[in-house]
Each structure stands twice: as C-alpha cells, then as structure tokens.
Design an enzyme around this catalytic site. Structure first.
Site, short mmCIF file in Angstrom:
data_model
loop_
_atom_site.label_atom_id
_atom_site.label_comp_id
_atom_site.label_asym_id
_atom_site.label_seq_id
_atom_site.Cartn_x
_atom_site.Cartn_y
_atom_site.Cartn_z
N GLU A 115 0.73 -1.07 -0.33
CA GLU A 115 -0.28 0.12 0.19
C GLU A 115 0.77 1.20 0.41
OE1 GLU A 115 -2.54 -0.43 3.76
OE2 GLU A 115 -3.29 -2.38 2.91
N LYS A 117 2.17 4.70 1.56
CA LYS A 117 1.98 4.97 2.71
C LYS A 117 2.22 6.36 2.67
CE LYS A 117 4.58 4.85 7.03
NZ LYS A 117 3.95 6.90 8.18
N ASP A 119 1.39 10.52 3.35
CA ASP A 119 1.33 11.41 4.49
C ASP A 119 0.11 12.56 5.52
OD1 ASP A 119 3.28 12.50 6.31
OD2 ASP A 119 4.30 13.83 4.78
N TYR A 230 -7.00 2.39 5.83
CA TYR A 230 -6.52 0.84 5.22
C TYR A 230 -6.95 -0.31 5.94
CZ TYR A 230 -3.61 3.94 8.78
OH TYR A 230 -3.44 4.46 9.76
N LYS A 318 10.42 3.83 3.30
CA LYS A 318 10.65 5.07 3.54
C LYS A 318 11.45 5.52 1.63
CE LYS A 318 8.32 6.36 7.01
NZ LYS A 318 9.03 6.66 8.46
N CYS A 412 11.65 49.51 9.54
CA CYS A 412 11.50 48.46 7.89
C CYS A 412 11.89 49.08 6.62
CB CYS A 412 10.09 49.30 7.25
SG CYS A 412 8.43 48.46 6.48
N CYS A 415 10.34 51.58 4.25
CA CYS A 415 9.94 52.82 4.63
C CYS A 415 10.14 53.30 5.67
CB CYS A 415 8.15 53.05 4.26
SG CYS A 415 7.48 51.77 6.43
N CYS A 430 5.69 46.42 10.49
CA CYS A 430 5.44 47.34 10.56
C CYS A 430 4.68 48.13 10.23
CB CYS A 430 6.61 47.80 9.00
SG CYS A 430 5.92 49.81 7.78
N CYS A 435 3.96 53.03 4.10
CA CYS A 435 4.56 51.95 3.87
C CYS A 435 3.88 51.84 2.45
CB CYS A 435 4.75 50.51 4.92
SG CYS A 435 5.83 49.29 4.42
S1 IVH Z 1 -1.14 0.62 9.17
C1 IVH Z 1 0.20 -1.47 12.94
N1 IVH Z 1 -0.92 1.37 6.41
O1 IVH Z 1 1.22 4.87 9.04
C2 IVH Z 1 -0.73 -1.36 11.06
N2 IVH Z 1 -0.38 2.60 8.32
O2 IVH Z 1 4.12 4.17 11.05
C3 IVH Z 1 -0.21 -0.06 11.59
N3 IVH Z 1 0.41 4.98 7.45
O3 IVH Z 1 -0.36 5.71 12.68
C4 IVH Z 1 -0.93 1.21 10.76
N4 IVH Z 1 -0.70 4.80 5.64
O4 IVH Z 1 -1.15 6.81 10.25
C5 IVH Z 1 -0.91 1.40 8.04
N5 IVH Z 1 -1.35 2.46 4.26
C6 IVH Z 1 -0.67 2.91 5.59
C7 IVH Z 1 -1.00 3.47 6.07
C8 IVH Z 1 -0.25 3.90 7.19
C9 IVH Z 1 -0.21 5.84 6.55
C10 IVH Z 1 0.56 5.59 8.11
C11 IVH Z 1 -0.37 6.04 10.01
C12 IVH Z 1 0.09 5.26 10.22
C13 IVH Z 1 1.65 5.31 10.33
C14 IVH Z 1 2.84 4.46 11.34
#
Ligand code: IVH
Length: 674
Positions: A115, A117, A119, A230, A318, A412, A415, A430, A435
């Site tokens: 999946e 991840k 942000d 998720y 990551k 400033c 001015c 300012c 200005c």
């Molecule tokens: S699974 C036990 N799936 O990542 C499983 N987390 O470091 C826990 N996150 O707190 C999370 N996308 O905020 C999972 N596809 C994804 C995710 C995901 C983002 C974040 C989530 C979690 C953090 C874990």
C-alpha cells in the site's frame, strides 16, 4: 404531508445539497448564493425534525459542524493503534522478510498486500450497528482525542456503513485510516490564507492536522479534507481471512480505499512495487512518504504478533527524502499587505526533486533562531511535503567563520518606520501606515479578481504607480487620467485607454467584492459574503459593534475585533469617503433580494426581553426589512412581546403573521442568548 412525498423531497434536497457542497468545497465554484443554500438546508432540517422516522445518518445536515468545543475529550481505542517499523533500503526489506520466515518457520512463499504510505493523520472510526459513533486521533496509541464532530464533516467518511445481505455491518467495528489534504486543495487553501492575512500552512500534512484539531468544527467543515482507510482494529465478528478481503469489505461498506493498493506473491514483487510507486509518486494528487508492506493472511498476522508496539507483520518502506544541500547567500525581508515582515532565504539555485529552488521562507525570527541559521550557511533544503521549499537544517561542520548572524531590522526596509513585535506574536510588523510595500500589496489586493476586478492593473503597474507617488491608496486609482498613466514606462495610448475603461467599469462592484477588496484582516471572500447578508449598506457595516458581529455564526472575537478596528481607523474612513466621491458605489447595498428580510415589513407590539425596540429596528433594517409603527395591509409580521397592545388584535383579524420573540430571533438568525 404524505410520508412518501416527504421521503422524495428529502432525497431531492440531499442530492441537491451534496451537489452544491461539491461545487463549493471541492470545485471552489458555487452555483447558488449562500442564502439559497441555507434555504435548502433549512427546508431539509425542518423535514427531518418533523419526520423523525426518516433516517438522517447519511444526511448532509449531519456534516455542517457543531458549536465550538472547550477542549477535546479523551477516548480509549478498543484495540491499540500501532506504529510501524521502518525500512530505508531494499536490503532492509529483505531482512524484514527473513525475520518473518524465521519466526513462522515456514518455507512456502508468504503473500503480502502493498500500500502507499499516506502522509496525513491517522484516525480511528468506531461504528456501532453501522453508525459512526466515535472518531478519534491516534494520540499515544492507546488513548486519543475525540474529534467525532470534526470527522463527521469529511464527505468521504460514511456516517452510516453501506450494508448488503452478503456484507452486513458488524455490531461494532473500528476502522483505521489516514486523513489527508490533496496538494492542489492545500495550495488553494494557502493562497486564500495569504490573501486573508493569515499564515500559510507549511505542508499538506500540517494543513490536515490543523484542520482536524479545530475546536470549532464549522471551520473543519470548510477545509478540503479527505481520507483513505487501510485497516480494521477491533471487530465483533470477523468473517475475512486476509487483509485484502478486509479491504474489499471496507470498500463495499462505503469507505475509500487507495486505488494503488496491490497484492504481491513474494517479497520481490513488494520491492518492485516500492520502485513503481516511487516512480509515480510525483504524479499522485496527494503526498506519500513511502509504502507499507503487510502480510496478507490474518492467521499469519496473529501468529507474528507485535513487538514494542509495532506489528511484526508489517513494515513501512520510506522513500529517500527529496533533499539537497545548498548555500544561503542572503536573507531578505518581504513586507506583506498587513505589514508583516517575512525573512526569505536567497539560496544558490539547486534542483530538488526535479524543480530548481532559490528561495525559501524562513517564517520569522524565532524560526531562524530555532534552526540556528546564519547568512552564508550551508544548509539542507527540501520541498516540504514535496511542495514548498524549506530549510531543514544547517550543516555546522561547513562553517568557516565568515557566516553572519541575521537580525530582524529595527526599521522597515521599505519605508523606514518602526518594526514592532507584539507580545505573544511570532510576527514582526511594520507600523508605517504609508509603507509603500504595504500600499502596493493593499492596492494589488484591492484591484485583484476577487475584489474590484480591475483588468490590466497588475503587479508591475501598481508598483510603478506607487513608486512614482501617483497613487498612495486604493481610492487614488479612480483619480488616474491618461496624462498620469502615459508617464509610466511602456504605457502606450491604447493600454492606457483600456485600463481607464476597466477602472470605470469597476465602479459598481458587488457589495461583497467591495468589502473583500478593502483588505480587512481576516475578512476573506467567505466572511465578506456573510457580512453582506447581515448588513445591507456600507453605512450600517461601518457603524456595527463587536457584539453585533459576534451574533453572526462563523464570526469569532478575532474577526469581529479586526472589522471594528478597521472601520474606526480615520485613514480607512477617508479612503472609503474618497471612493464614494470618485463614484464607486457597491451594488446590491440596498434591499438586495438576497437580504433575508428584503421587502418585509415589521410591526412590534408589547415588550421584548432580549432587545430594546430600537435595537430590534436596527436588526430588521440591517437585514433589508422595514419597521413601522402601525399595522397596514403591507405589514408582513407582527412581533408580539410581553403584554401586547391593540395592534395584535388588529392583526388577528387579518392574515398578517403574528410571531413571538423567539421566532423573531430565529427569523433574524440571532442566537437567543444574546
Ligand atoms: S498500517 C499496524 N497502512 O503510518 C498497522 N499505516 O507508522 C499500522 N500510514 O500511524 C498502520 N498509510 O498514520 C498503515 N497504508 C497504511 C498507511 C499507514 C499511512 C500511517 C499511519 C500510521 C503510521 C504508522
């Protein structure tokens, strides 16, 4: 009314409101006025109130946000919200796989789900009998904050699970997901904030977090938040055998699942997925910072269990952050419309994630001090959340002693006025009213599209006009003539004529655009619109008080204070007067059809408890209505207070509506506890 008809009408209203919500929130392109929208909402609320047998769980009335909270309360998660271990290289992904195989002591291939991840912010949603009852932040993993009302405003979160015969909603279930803001929506929100004199968010994640943690859910309701789900926490009845099946069930129940989720037959496919997603990462409309690999079979997940609050069965891989190293050659000061001084780093141009960057905002003095930034420093820069350039940190080892400390200038740079920093504020400002930097920004804002919309009066011309001292305030625009314009560089006869025509055309702006154009701090397009609903003329608005402004839903003390301060300032009143002299006349200021009480005539009788008669009169007039002393055939409402007089009897013998004080308060949108 027949229940069948009512059901049909509620459905119609819900579809309409959902459609207009999308036009307003997602497309930023409303088709109907706020008043028309409110009328639809009011009709729906009324039907739902009168006919409680109609199911409201999925109704847009549940998503408008509620009155502000004092603070968030704590909620226990039914099962802990775990975090994930990290892998930063292919090697570490391979090691993750080896650990699992060793632990399970199996030879056959393990299947995974892969999946993106996201942000964003992790949330926990509890549904009981299919209805969303509690929504919370992750908190420390065991206890989070109750943000149910805020989460209910997010259109993508079902208030009621969609249940089918072969996929019924469990008695109780915890659903986990990530709330996020799309990059475009984030940029639009920031542009709006800058226009309104508010600090922009550093990245979409902060914007999402800030929006979710609002004590006033009506603010959250206006923020473009979204979610991908998720996973499942606690569930009363588990029917699926794999994570992939669980995701499919979530999707059938109406939850949004990321479309890029994949299945992998072995760890090599996971690694391929990692590279594929890294490739398309820049094209996604939202930000991700890696991928998550999860063992698919739930039975194996259970056997693997957790270690120090991270599951053994999953890992976050990551992506390498898009960071580069460069040198800060100088720090300059930018002065904004509201006088805020923002330090900006000028850097040796460097390519970060495919884009060349050479400047980055340093926000304010505290931020510079916190990061220990000096002019001449070698620094690591990144595009925050891959969008906005940001200085991450100084590489102190690269210093050679020639670096210079940066201090906010006492005066400033534009001015020469004094620079002050108010207690409790990070910003230095300012205080020079004249200005030129502020003047330029204010005039640009005044002439811009959302304001007076003067075509051709762009940044360059404004800068030239201000520098040549031809204009000093927005009203001076209307005293320009061809002679003055032709003194500007590269201004030909034809463009001068075009500009003068555009200026002339802008003299009758819609009232709300006029208010927005004035550039009152915290008054953006939305608040401007709200104000025109309450105040039909500029004169009434100028005379308003903070108390009166506070009776408007969505206006808090900060905004109210800013508005009254603006209209108390003599130089602002002078500009407004000058605009009037020049013939600028906002349209729709008198008896606008959208004024809620436009054309309505009121007669009061008896004593009111919340207002004096003259206050009540002012309220009616500010909403476009009239107050008269005697009942005639034109009277629309009689407002009867304590011990009403003969006027009431007169009304009772005719068809005029008699209303009590409470109804009057409702009609005028006032809260009763004024
Ligand atoms: S699974 C036990 N799936 O990542 C499983 N987390 O470091 C826990 N996150 O707190 C999370 N996308 O905020 C999972 N596809 C994804 C995710 C995901 C983002 C974040 C989530 C979690 C953090 C874990």
């Amino acid at each position: 009314m027949d229940i069948k008809l009512v059901t049909k009408r509620t459905e119609e209203l819900r579809t309409l409101i959902n459609y207009h919500n999308r036009r307003y929130y997602q497309l930023d392109d409303p088709e109907i006025s706020d008043v028309e929208y409110d009328n639809l909402m009011r009709e729906l609320l009324e039907l739902e109130r009168q006919f409680p047998e109609i199911d409201v769980a999925n109704s847009p009335t549940q998503r408008v946000g509620a009155a502000p909270l004092e603070k968030f309360s704590a909620v226990d998660h039914l099962t802990p919200m775990l975090s994930l271990g990290n892998a930063f290289s292919e090697q570490e992904i391979v090691e993750f796989h080896e650990r699992i195989k060793r632990f399970l002591n199996v030879n056959e291939e393990i299947r995974f789900v892969t999946e993106p991840k996201l942000d964003g912010i992790a949330v926990n949603l509890i549904y009981e009998k299919g209805l969303l009852t509690v929504g919370a932040t992750r908190g420390d993993g065991a206890v989070g904050e109750d943000i149910t009302v805020n989460l209910k405003t997010i259109p993508a979160i079902p208030l009621k699970m969609l249940a089918a015969e072969d996929n019924p909603a469990p008695e109780k279930i915890e659903i986990r997901g990530e709330v996020y803001m799309e990059i475009e929506a984030f940029k639009k929100l920031n542009r709006r904030r800058i226009r309104e004199g508010e600090p922009p968010f550093a990245n979409p994640r902060n914007a999402a977090a800030g929006s979710l943690r609002q004590l006033d859910s009506r603010i959250t309701a206006r923020r473009p938040l979204d979610i991908f789900c998720y996973g499942i926490g606690m569930v009363t009845r588990k029917t699926f055998k794999s994570h992939h099946e669980a995701l499919q069930a979530l999707s059938l129940w109406g939850f949004k699942i990321n479309p890029h989720i994949g299945q992998a037959g072995d760890i090599h496919e996971c690694i391929r997925y990692y590279h594929q997603i890294n490739e398309i990462r820049q094209e996604l409309p939202y930000e991700i910072d890696g991928i998550v690999i999860k063992v698919d079979t739930l039975e194996l997940q259970e056997r693997l269990g957790t270690v120090s609050r991270s599951p053994r069965w999953a890992i976050a891989c990551k992506f390498a952050a898009t960071q580069e190293t460069t040198v800060i050659e100088d720090i300059i000061i930018q002065v904004g419309r509201t006088g805020v001084l923002t330090p900006v780093a000028l850097m040796k141009p460097v390519r970060v994630g495919g884009v060349t960057i050479s400047r980055a905002t340093l926000h304010n003095q505290d931020e510079i001090r916190k990061k220990g930034i000096m002019i001449g420093d070698t620094v690591i820069v990144q595009r925050a959340g891959d969008v906005i350039p940001e200085v991450v940190k100084v590489i102190e080892a690269k210093r050679n002693g020639t670096e210079k400390i940066f201090n906010m200038p006492p005066l400033c740079p534009e001015c020469g006025s004094e620079v002050v920093r108010l207690a409790g504020e990070a910003a230095s400002r300012c205080i020079g009213l004249a200005c030129p930097a502020q003047v330029k920004e204010r005039i640009k804002h005044f002439a811009a599209r959302g304001g007076m919309d003067i075509e051709g009066l762009g940044d360059k011309i404004v800068a030239q006009l201000v520098e040549a001292k031809i204009i000093k305030d927005p009203a001076d625009i209307y005293f320009l003539n061809k002679g003055k314009l032709l003194t500007l560089e590269r201004m030909a006869d034809k463009s001068a004529n075009n500009l003068l025509n555009a200026i002339e055309r802008s003299k009758a702006p819609p009232f709300e655009k006029f208010i927005f154009a004035l550039g009152i701090r915290h008054v953006g397009e939305h608040i401007a619109r709200l104000l025109t609903r309450q105040f039909t003329t500029l004169e009434v608005l100028i005379r308003t008080t903070e108390e009166e402004l506070l009776t408007i839903k969505e206006i808090g003390p900060e905004v109210a204070g800013s508005i009254t301060k603006f209209f108390r300032h003599p130089s602002n009143l002078k500009v407004i007067e000058k605009l009037r002299e020049a013939g600028v006349k906002p349209v729709g200021t008198v008896q606008r059809p959208s004024a809620p009480l436009a054309g309505k005539s009121f007669v009061f009788t008896g004593t009111l408890s919340a207002f004096t008669r003259s206050e009540a009169k002012e309220i009616v007039e500010s909403l476009g209505g009239r107050v008269s002393g005697t009942v005639t055939k034109d009277t629309d409402y009689i407002v009867a207070g304590e011990s009403p007089g003969a006027k009431l009897q007169k009304a009772q013998s005719s068809v005029i509506a008699v209303i009590g004080e409470e109804e009057f308060l409702k009609l005028t949108g006032r809260r009763q506890n004024k």
